[in-house]
Design an enzyme around this catalytic site. Structure first.
Site, PDB file in Angstrom:
ATOM      1  N   HIS A 191       0.888  -1.154   0.071  1.00  0.00           N
ATOM      2  CA  HIS A 191       0.014  -0.033   0.126  1.00  0.00           C
ATOM      3  C   HIS A 191       0.842   1.375  -0.133  1.00  0.00           C
ATOM      4  O   HIS A 191       2.189   1.215   0.089  1.00  0.00           O
ATOM      5  CB  HIS A 191      -0.909  -0.019   1.058  1.00  0.00           C
ATOM      6  CG  HIS A 191      -1.935  -1.050   1.191  1.00  0.00           C
ATOM      7  ND1 HIS A 191      -3.011  -1.156   2.055  1.00  0.00           N
ATOM      8  CD2 HIS A 191      -2.144  -2.007   0.177  1.00  0.00           C
ATOM      9  CE1 HIS A 191      -3.819  -2.198   1.852  1.00  0.00           C
ATOM     10  NE2 HIS A 191      -3.467  -2.803   0.655  1.00  0.00           N
TER      11      HIS A 191
ATOM     12  N   GLU B  92       1.072   3.778   2.008  1.00  0.00           N
ATOM     13  CA  GLU B  92       1.852   4.127   3.370  1.00  0.00           C
ATOM     14  C   GLU B  92       3.034   3.322   3.447  1.00  0.00           C
ATOM     15  O   GLU B  92       4.176   3.919   3.926  1.00  0.00           O
ATOM     16  CB  GLU B  92       1.030   3.776   4.447  1.00  0.00           C
ATOM     17  CG  GLU B  92      -0.342   4.570   4.540  1.00  0.00           C
ATOM     18  CD  GLU B  92      -1.446   3.879   3.990  1.00  0.00           C
ATOM     19  OE1 GLU B  92      -2.606   3.674   4.278  1.00  0.00           O
ATOM     20  OE2 GLU B  92      -1.240   3.138   2.940  1.00  0.00           O
TER      21      GLU B  92
ATOM     22  N   CYS C 223      -1.946  -1.653   7.550  1.00  0.00           N
ATOM     23  CA  CYS C 223      -0.715  -0.327   7.272  1.00  0.00           C
ATOM     24  C   CYS C 223      -0.778   0.257   8.688  1.00  0.00           C
ATOM     25  O   CYS C 223       0.290   0.762   9.125  1.00  0.00           O
ATOM     26  CB  CYS C 223      -1.430   0.661   6.462  1.00  0.00           C
ATOM     27  SG  CYS C 223      -1.138   0.123   4.450  1.00  0.00           S
TER      28      CYS C 223
ATOM     29  N   ALA D  96     -20.654  11.199 -27.387  1.00  0.00           N
ATOM     30  CA  ALA D  96     -19.915  12.125 -28.307  1.00  0.00           C
ATOM     31  C   ALA D  96     -21.344  12.766 -29.206  1.00  0.00           C
ATOM     32  O   ALA D  96     -21.804  11.695 -29.807  1.00  0.00           O
ATOM     33  CB  ALA D  96     -18.794  11.635 -29.182  1.00  0.00           C
TER      34      ALA D  96
ATOM     35  N   ARG E 257     -11.366   4.546 -20.647  1.00  0.00           N
ATOM     36  CA  ARG E 257     -11.196   3.342 -20.730  1.00  0.00           C
ATOM     37  C   ARG E 257     -10.079   2.888 -19.680  1.00  0.00           C
ATOM     38  O   ARG E 257     -10.152   1.777 -19.282  1.00  0.00           O
ATOM     39  CB  ARG E 257     -10.820   3.096 -22.232  1.00  0.00           C
ATOM     40  CG  ARG E 257     -12.062   3.261 -23.066  1.00  0.00           C
ATOM     41  CD  ARG E 257     -11.489   2.633 -24.408  1.00  0.00           C
ATOM     42  NE  ARG E 257     -12.913   3.013 -25.664  1.00  0.00           N
ATOM     43  CZ  ARG E 257     -12.972   2.585 -26.517  1.00  0.00           C
ATOM     44  NH1 ARG E 257     -11.696   2.288 -27.156  1.00  0.00           N
ATOM     45  NH2 ARG E 257     -14.222   2.883 -27.207  1.00  0.00           N
TER      46      ARG E 257
ATOM     47  N   ASP F   3     -20.030   0.925 -35.873  1.00  0.00           N
ATOM     48  CA  ASP F   3     -18.705   1.524 -35.662  1.00  0.00           C
ATOM     49  C   ASP F   3     -17.613   0.460 -35.625  1.00  0.00           C
ATOM     50  O   ASP F   3     -16.447   0.816 -35.677  1.00  0.00           O
ATOM     51  CB  ASP F   3     -19.104   2.400 -34.466  1.00  0.00           C
ATOM     52  CG  ASP F   3     -19.916   3.694 -34.532  1.00  0.00           C
ATOM     53  OD1 ASP F   3     -20.226   4.021 -35.762  1.00  0.00           O
ATOM     54  OD2 ASP F   3     -20.246   4.166 -33.567  1.00  0.00           O
TER      55      ASP F   3
ATOM     56  N   ARG G   1      -6.192   1.712 -26.141  1.00  0.00           N
ATOM     57  CA  ARG G   1      -5.077   1.708 -27.119  1.00  0.00           C
ATOM     58  C   ARG G   1      -3.764   2.598 -26.938  1.00  0.00           C
ATOM     59  O   ARG G   1      -3.882   3.364 -25.939  1.00  0.00           O
ATOM     60  CB  ARG G   1      -5.676   2.313 -28.348  1.00  0.00           C
ATOM     61  CG  ARG G   1      -6.689   1.170 -28.890  1.00  0.00           C
ATOM     62  CD  ARG G   1      -7.454   1.527 -30.425  1.00  0.00           C
ATOM     63  NE  ARG G   1      -7.848   3.148 -30.554  1.00  0.00           N
ATOM     64  CZ  ARG G   1      -9.191   3.318 -30.108  1.00  0.00           C
ATOM     65  NH1 ARG G   1      -9.929   2.644 -29.779  1.00  0.00           N
ATOM     66  NH2 ARG G   1      -9.558   4.486 -30.276  1.00  0.00           N
TER      67      ARG G   1
END
Length: 342
Positions: free
Chosen positions: A50, A52, A84, A154, A184, A200, A207
């Site tokens: 982690h 810390e 932790c 969009a 993404r 599409d 990518r």
């Protein structure tokens, strides 16, 4: 530097692991001794040390009587790594400054109590809103057992996502499309509708980043088959077909995905899918990418489909709205207010 500045340094460290820690949260930490940062660390990946622990290792002996700034309350239980809180106490930290408390009701405040009982001064709520924001997906998942859902669309300035025959590449410019890659990266799964797949052929992948963890690929359709998807989608993780219809079915699907450690779900359209998930009330945040273009046409495809509303009172209100630019495009984000009297 002030406490807020040190915490912002820790937030910046946490974000270095963007998209890499799920189903764990993003966490950053800095150690400050005599007004200087002597240790830095962040949680790099689930199963690894982690934030810390990494900061303490970086600081070494300077941890004695030092201040620790950490974006999320230190863990106090054994999981894939030890607590932790034990390491902080052993290192001799004098004060701990915390951004967000642990959202898990079973653990919230427990780490704070352990540290205080060990004689360590604890201050909470430093840059809390910012620390909460970087983990909004984890917080939703750990408390409700379902993913945090972003609906990204969009569109043109007049609210169109495609021509009448489905052409939509490209509505927005390179900067907005790069932002989609960032979303993404954040996602454990990406969901699109059947029409989007047919028109599409989206990759539904991250990518331009070699070796990146790829999200699950989900397609909402009652007609498509796995065999058909092989010819419609580029190579990548085997896509999964889902077919929820009613709000109850959508909520059940979210519970199923949450049970598979999907903490963050990105929905990328099209218009009928967008209408369905909004009506089901599963969307936590919307992000509309608006291009400065006017497409026109009564049969061009709208950003949100579904049945025609009869009154403006049926419009969905958003809260906590932000507006920014990505190249020439405008990015509008907000959170659906399902309880609002519109």
């Amino acid at each position: 530097m002030q406490a807020e500045e040190y915490m912002n340094e820790a937030i910046g460290l946490a974000l270095k692991a963007w998209g890499m820690t799920s189903p764990n949260p993003l966490v950053g930490a800095v150690i400050v001794k005599d007004g200087k940062i002597t240790g830095r660390g962040f949680h790099e990946q689930a199963g690894k040390p982690h934030a810390e622990i990494n900061a303490l290792a970086d600081a070494g002996q300077t941890s004695q009587k030092a201040d620790l700034y950490v974006t999320l309350e230190p863990c106090s239980t054994y999981g894939r790594t030890p607590p932790c809180t034990d390491a902080i106490i052993r290192a001799g930290i004098g004060r701990v400054f915390i951004g967000s408390l642990d959202p898990n009701p079973a653990h919230a405040g427990r780490g704070v109590d352990i540290l205080k009982n060990a004689g360590i001064e604890v201050v909470t709520g430093i840059e809390k809103a910012e620390c909460d924001a970087i983990n909004e997906a984890f917080f939703k998942w750990i408390t409700a057992g379902v993913p945090f859902v972003i609906l990204k669309m969009a569109m043109t300035l007049d609210g169109k996502i495609a021509t009448m025959d489905g052409q939509s590449k490209w509505i927005t410019g390179p900067a907005a499309r790069q932002r989609v890659q960032h979303l993404r990266q954040w996602s454990d799964a990406i969901l699109v509708g059947g029409n989007t797949v047919r028109n599409d052929h989206p990759s539904l992948t991250v990518r331009d980043i070699p070796g990146w963890r790829q999200p699950r690929r989900l397609v909402a359709s009652k007609k498509l088959t796995q065999e058909t998807l092989k010819s419609l989608l580029p190579a990548g993780r085997t896509p999964e077909i889902i077919s929820p219809d009613t709000p109850a079915e959508w909520h059940e699907e979210m519970r199923r995905l949450g049970g598979k450690n999907v903490t963050a779900l990105l929905i990328e359209g099209g218009g009928e899918l967008a209408s369905s998930v909004l009506k089901a009330g599963i969307v936590d945040k919307v992000e509309f990418h608006i291009a400065p273009k006017i497409l026109g046409g009564r049969d061009s495809r709208p950003v949100i489909g579904g049945k025609n509303p009869l009154t403006l009172a049926e419009a969905m209100a958003l809260k906590n709205i932000s507006i920014e630019h990505a190249g020439r495009d405008i990015i509008v984000t907000g959170y659906p207010d399902y309880s609002a009297d519109n």
